[in-house]
Design an enzyme around this catalytic site. Sequence first.
Site, PDB file in Angstrom:
ATOM      1  N   TYR A   1       0.822  -1.218   0.000  1.00 49.85           N
ATOM      2  CA  TYR A   1       0.000   0.000   0.000  1.00 49.85           C
ATOM      3  C   TYR A   1       0.854   1.265   0.000  1.00 49.85           C
ATOM      4  CZ  TYR A   1      -4.284  -2.645   0.659  1.00 49.85           C
ATOM      5  OH  TYR A   1      -5.348  -3.496   0.468  1.00 49.85           O
ATOM      6  N   SER A   2       2.046   1.159  -0.543  1.00 46.47           N
ATOM      7  CA  SER A   2       3.010   2.261  -0.492  1.00 46.47           C
ATOM      8  C   SER A   2       2.678   3.376  -1.474  1.00 46.47           C
ATOM      9  CB  SER A   2       4.414   1.729  -0.786  1.00 46.47           C
ATOM     10  OG  SER A   2       5.323   2.783  -0.975  1.00 46.47           O
ATOM     11  N   ASN A   3       2.495   4.588  -0.951  1.00 47.19           N
ATOM     12  CA  ASN A   3       2.347   5.766  -1.810  1.00 47.19           C
ATOM     13  C   ASN A   3       3.646   6.062  -2.548  1.00 47.19           C
ATOM     14  OD1 ASN A   3      -0.345   7.287  -1.521  1.00 47.19           O
ATOM     15  ND2 ASN A   3       0.128   6.729   0.584  1.00 47.19           N
ATOM     16  N   HIS A   4       4.770   5.702  -1.928  1.00 44.08           N
ATOM     17  CA  HIS A   4       6.071   5.914  -2.571  1.00 44.08           C
ATOM     18  C   HIS A   4       6.178   5.120  -3.870  1.00 44.08           C
ATOM     19  CE1 HIS A   4      10.385   6.068  -3.267  1.00 44.08           C
ATOM     20  NE2 HIS A   4      10.433   4.754  -3.169  1.00 44.08           N
TER      21      HIS A   4
END
Length: 289
Positions: free
Chosen positions: A62-65
């Site tokens: 779920y990484s926005n990065h």
Amino acid sequence: MFEEIYSPVQKITLPPFNNLFVKRDDLIDPYISGNKWRKLKYILARAKAENKTHLVTFGGAYSNHLVATAAAAARSGLKSTAFVRGEEVKNEMLLLCSLFGMQLIFTNRESYRDKHKLFELHFATNDEAYFIDEGGASPEATIGCAQIISELIENYDHIFCAAGTGTTAAGLLKGIQQQGLNTKLHIIPVLKGGSFIKDEIAKYTPLSDHLALHLDYHFGGYAKTTPQLIDFIKTFTAQTGLLLDPVYTAKMCFAIADLQKKGFIGEDDKILAIHTGGLIGLFGMEDKF
């Protein structure tokens, strides 16, 4: 792609605060959002200077990065690959990564711990590959985040920011020191046991009395929530019209309200909260609301 941009500062009407402001970095871009834009700006500049055409990075499912790196690579005409921590899954975030052309390599948690070894294993013979650490952690990232401070046209008694790796916090502290401000920087680690953030900050800039670390607002750990936090998000957004994400900004805003109740900050103190974006993460938590 990373032209100069200045996100607005918005005053928030939220009793009992009289001087609560938000630096709206969430408005910079819907996918290269907030501090991700700040971090990647100089990382990509260095990659370009070294003639690298393939960005390789790391993050959770779920990484926005990961989404930000995938979008930045696509817009810059670059390839991108991500080592994704954990078993193979499908979700909204990874769908966006794939649509932006990012190759996903799902990696067990034990192997994931040694990111440089993973990079060498897959890309040692690829001269075009460029290593980007989890969350964009790097000296280049702190330079971009320090510019948040240099953009401010007013002084604040307190600046608040949520933290995962500590890179954004290091940039903010560096910016405060460079500008010679008396501002107190309040960092809200979103992971349980977040005291390590101080050591991470120290890798990039000297620690000083400007820094205050508040360790009690993780709500169970990274990407963890409680009914209390979800209720806070609902009330805050209905009162202010400002969306928060449960992973970072909601915990930061909860801390601001709680610290005021406890007398650590005054109703009339001038407060700036850094909205680090990441709002697309809301769509992975529909069941919480």
